[in-house]
Scaffold this active site. Structure first.
Site, mmCIF file in Angstrom:
data_model
loop_
_atom_site.group_PDB
_atom_site.id
_atom_site.type_symbol
_atom_site.label_atom_id
_atom_site.label_comp_id
_atom_site.label_asym_id
_atom_site.label_seq_id
_atom_site.Cartn_x
_atom_site.Cartn_y
_atom_site.Cartn_z
ATOM 1 N N LYS A 114 0.834 -1.197 0.000
ATOM 2 C CA LYS A 114 0.000 0.000 0.000
ATOM 3 C C LYS A 114 0.872 1.252 0.000
ATOM 4 C CE LYS A 114 -3.634 -2.074 2.922
ATOM 5 N NZ LYS A 114 -4.804 -1.961 2.030
ATOM 6 N N ARG A 144 -9.830 -12.164 2.574
ATOM 7 C CA ARG A 144 -10.650 -13.299 2.121
ATOM 8 C C ARG A 144 -9.895 -14.619 2.268
ATOM 9 N NH1 ARG A 144 -11.117 -10.448 -3.597
ATOM 10 N NH2 ARG A 144 -10.860 -8.720 -2.120
#
Length: 430
Positions: free
Chosen positions: A206, A280
């Protein structure tokens, strides 16, 4: 002005210089003038304005304060630096015990979500969650923490792979709340929470501004734990299991990489095309662990996708499910608890929205942000790991869980939105 700062309600409109804000002041404290509509938001906004004046303690006064109005004030008043300071009023229109139960759960969730990644790491998060729930019902709670290589021995590969880049090992917390006294009692519901205690994005790193608030990426774990805590305080007598999937998503010579292929316990193979789509991957293990309990109801919660935030904003949590009647019911539960959720699309075909040439599926699409429909695609990925073709399963993408910056209604940091919905879900359906 008196030594005790009192906050009262009035149904009369504010006058003069106070008309625009809707809050007036006198020698005793403040008077919030209720509008005909959106009273909860108005009270919360007034509380935030009062808090920004530097007041550390206030007392609510009067019969007009209902339970919901008092809670709205509390949510607007508190901040990461000030977790209390509101004295609730005990009157005929409110339930003081209910407010204290809300406060206990919300305070714990705020402490976890606002806590630094140095203090709240995978094993400490799991331990603190277990200790918190056990403190509420010590005779009814047992738990185990599966750590590090032991995850591989039990085939919880997603949690292990995401967390293996950190020196602090990933863990899976399995907590059993069983007030029945019967070790063979069926599990009525299972909760699963994403507990990424810090998310650098891994090798799909990020930008600095996107990483700053990533201590909040365990918001799902904190929210489901707080939801269970509230349900216990409200007297739930059903057996509930809690699974927290905890890891740090960091970069090192041991970290998982793009192009890796994970084969899960149910045989599903997953190509890693984005290491920043890690939530996930850990939730898949938690959902399979929940399925192994035989629970007819499974709810997972996670700060899962930026796509959900773009779709519903910061006032709503996104809700998904293949069980459409259950989705509608949970939306009603959220409304009863004064929390906002909004359903986003999920169909069976979303399972195939992230194709791979090398595995059954990829964990995302190899484009910025995961491409169009990213929140639904993530939910579709999760649906591969739930039982009964998704019947009895709810997925919450917690877009409203955390705020990087303060607003007129909220301080910066954790909001706790979602835990009341989860508690009501357990009370009504388990």
């Amino acid at each position: 002005m008196s030594e005790q700062f009192l906050v009262r309600l009035s149904e009369e409109p504010a006058k003069g210089v106070w008309a625009q804000s809707g809050t007036s002041f006198d020698s005793q404290g403040a008077v919030i003038h209720l509008p005909e509509a959106s009273a909860l938001k108005h009270v919360q906004r007034a509380a935030r304005a009062i808090a920004t004046q530097g007041l550390a303690k206030v007392s609510l006064q009067g019969e007009r304060w209902t339970t919901e109005l008092q809670w709205a004030f509390y949510q607007g008043f508190v901040s990461p630096k000030q977790l209390g300071g509101v004295t609730f009023v005990d009157n005929t229109n409110s339930d003081l015990a209910a407010l204290e139960a809300l406060k206990v759960s919300a305070t714990w969730a705020r402490q976890m979500i606002n806590g630094t990644a140095e203090d709240i790491y995978p094993e400490s998060l799991a331990g603190k969650a277990a200790e918190f729930i056990q403190s509420l019902a010590p005779e009814h709670v047992s738990y185990q923490i599966i750590k590090g290589k032991a995850l591989l021995e039990q085939q919880w590969i997603g949690i292990h792979e995401v967390g293996r880049g950190s020196e602090r090992p990933p863990v899976l917390l399995e907590l059993d709340y069983n007030p029945t006294g019967d070790d063979d009692a069926p599990v009525s519901a299972a909760l699963v929470g994403k507990g990424i205690t810090f998310d650098s994005g891994g090798y799909s790193i990020k930008a600095s501004e996107g990483m700053l608030g990533m201590k909040c990426d365990m918001g799902g774990a904190a929210t489901v734990t707080a939801g269970l805590a509230l349900a216990i305080q409200r007297g739930i007598q059903k057996r509930i299991k809690l699974f927290l999937c905890c890891a740090e998503n960091l970069i090192s010579g041991h970290a998982y990489k793009l192009g890796d292929i994970l084969t899960y316990k149910n045989g599903t193979s997953v190509e890693i095309v984005n290491t920043d789509a890690e939530g996930r991957l850990v939730l898949a293990d938690g959902l399979m662990a929940a399925a192994e309990t035989g629970a007819p109801l499974i709810l997972d919660a996670a700060t899962l996708t930026g796509a959900a935030l773009m779709a519903v904003g910061q006032e709503y949590n996104a809700i998904f499910g293949l069980d459409k009647p259950l989705v509608r019911e949970v939306c009603q539960f959220a409304d009863l608890e004064s929390e906002a959720v909004w359903p986003l699309p999920l169909e069976k075909w979303h399972q195939n929205a992230c194709p791979s040439a090398y595995a059954d599926t990829a964990n995302s699409r190899p484009v910025k942000g995961g491409g169009a429909g990213g929140a639904s695609n993530a939910a579709g990925f999760l649906s591969r790991f739930v039982p009964n073709d998704g019947q009895g399963w709810i997925h919450l993408d917690l877009a409203a869980c955390f705020r990087d910056n303060a607003s007129a209604d909220w301080s910066a940091g954790a909001t706790t939105l979602g835990f009341r919905t989860i508690a009501r879900f357990l009370q009504e359906k388990a």
